[in-house]
Design an enzyme around this catalytic site. Structure first.
Site, short mmCIF file in Angstrom:
data_model
loop_
_atom_site.label_atom_id
_atom_site.label_comp_id
_atom_site.label_asym_id
_atom_site.label_seq_id
_atom_site.Cartn_x
_atom_site.Cartn_y
_atom_site.Cartn_z
N LYS A 114 0.83 -1.22 0.00
CA LYS A 114 0.00 0.00 0.00
C LYS A 114 0.86 1.26 0.00
O LYS A 114 0.54 2.24 -0.66
CB LYS A 114 -0.91 0.01 1.25
CG LYS A 114 -2.32 -0.50 0.96
CD LYS A 114 -3.29 0.64 0.68
CE LYS A 114 -4.31 0.37 -0.38
NZ LYS A 114 -5.43 -0.41 -0.05
N LYS A 195 -8.93 -5.50 -13.33
CA LYS A 195 -9.71 -5.78 -12.13
C LYS A 195 -10.59 -4.56 -11.80
O LYS A 195 -10.12 -3.42 -11.87
CB LYS A 195 -8.71 -6.04 -11.00
CG LYS A 195 -9.31 -6.24 -9.64
CD LYS A 195 -8.19 -6.51 -8.64
CE LYS A 195 -8.70 -6.38 -7.24
NZ LYS A 195 -8.19 -5.36 -6.41
N LYS A 198 -12.00 1.14 -7.78
CA LYS A 198 -12.27 2.56 -7.89
C LYS A 198 -11.03 3.32 -8.34
O LYS A 198 -11.13 4.33 -9.00
CB LYS A 198 -12.83 3.22 -6.62
CG LYS A 198 -12.77 2.47 -5.36
CD LYS A 198 -13.31 3.29 -4.21
CE LYS A 198 -12.50 3.07 -2.96
NZ LYS A 198 -12.58 1.74 -2.40
#
Ligand code: TRP
Length: 328
Positions: A114, A195, A198
């Protein structure tokens, strides 16, 4: 019969899309009949990456609550609540932080991933490192047995189990080790074939209008080699066909696949069948969403009652925790 406890949460960062519906929410809805289910909006988790601009978290929280109900979660069958309203999660998070080795948190693969993905944000914070620990507190404070999550959450569940075990060994057997409940479902592709996410701007949202959905599907990528209507195509290369596999009947899937291979059906026709089937799934959700948007008091009541119920259980656990740790 005492029902086993299930718990899961969704982070309040952004809108939910149909991948979240098919992948997670529909499964949650099924579980509410046979388990004692706790479902919540993780708004504190949204702060771990979104602390610099928290202005949208409130809106996301509401939208997720609306989607929970629109997808069929029934407050008479399950407990629906908001993480930040149950302060005991924070207390447990703090106490668990005392017994959690830094190395365990640093080793969670999502930590570095991340940070790489969101390079524009400063994620070398204490709160971000503690993401899986807060998630652990969320789960074990309800002494939940099962946690329905996607495969990406498995490393988080693993550390939750380790932390529960460490607490039990150090002090007293308070927490069951939670297990992931993995739902079998195909990965949802987005309108561009990647995939659905958002962050790729390729998602169909539960808050989209019928016109939005129609427009998004009509402009979807298909087999790039099928240029003219008379060209034969390969359905496996078309994201539209991937969505047919999720939303259309077997008969329709066969028909569009055959039609594509033999140039018997055009892409527009094929997309229209998909639009019809997505509408069928979305119709009751649109109806319910509109009802709730026009009647926000209902939403507040549900969140309030759910939060009260969750707090009661969380307080009971914290009593056991304080006793186990010898606190006053
Ligand atoms: N990390 C989860 C997600 O990104 C959200 C979450 C927070 C959660 N706390 C949880 C999921 C507890 C399951 C159980 O979707």
């Amino acid at each position: 019969m005492i029902k086993e406890r299930v718990l899961s949460g969704m982070q309040a960062s952004g809108k939910l899309h149909i991948g979240n519906l098919v992948g997670a929410l529909s499964n949650w809805v099924k579980l509410q009949d046979n388990y004692d289910c706790y479902y919540f909006v993780a708004d504190w988790h949204a702060l771990t990456t979104g602390y610099a601009d928290p202005s949208s978290i409130n809106e996301s929280t509401k939208d997720i609550l609306i989607n929970f109900l629109a997808a069929g979660l029934d407050p008479d069958k399950c407990t629906i609540f908001i993480q930040s309203r149950v302060l005991e999660h924070a207390e447990l998070h703090l106490l668990l932080s005392m017994i959690t080795p830094l190395g365990w948190l640093e080793r969670v693969p999502t930590y570095k991933e991340k940070q790489q993905e969101l390079k524009d944000r400063d994620l070398s914070t204490y709160g971000f490192l503690g993401y899986p620990l807060l998630q652990t507190a969320d789960i074990i404070i309800y002494r939940a047995k099962y946690v329905p999550v996607g495969i990406d959450q498995v490393p988080h569940l693993e550390i939750s189990r380790e932390i529960a075990r460490r607490f039990n060994n150090l002090y007293k057997e308070v927490f069951p080790e939670p297990e992931a409940l993995l739902a079998e479902f195909p990965k949802m592709v987005g309108t561009d074939g990647r995939k659905m996410s958002k962050s790729y701007d390729n998602a169909i949202y539960l808050s989209d209008t019928p016109q939005d959905v129609e427009q998004k599907i009509k402009t979807m990528v298909t087999d790039p080699a099928r240029i003219k209507r008379t060209d034969a195509g390969n359905p496996e290369l078309s994201p539209v066909y991937q969505l047919h596999k999720i939303f259309s009947s077997e008969k329709e899937q066969e028909e569009v696949a055959e039609g594509c291979k033999k140039a018997g059906i055009g892409c527009i026709e094929c997309k229209n069948i998909l639009i019809k089937n997505v509408f069928t799934i979305m119709d009751p959700i649109w109806t319910k969403r509109n009802e709730l948007i026009n009647n926000p008091a209902v939403l507040d009541d549900i969140a309030f009652l759910g939060t009260e119920k969750a707090t009661k259980v969380a307080k009971e656990t914290m009593q056991l925790v304080r006793e186990a740790m010898g606190l006053f």
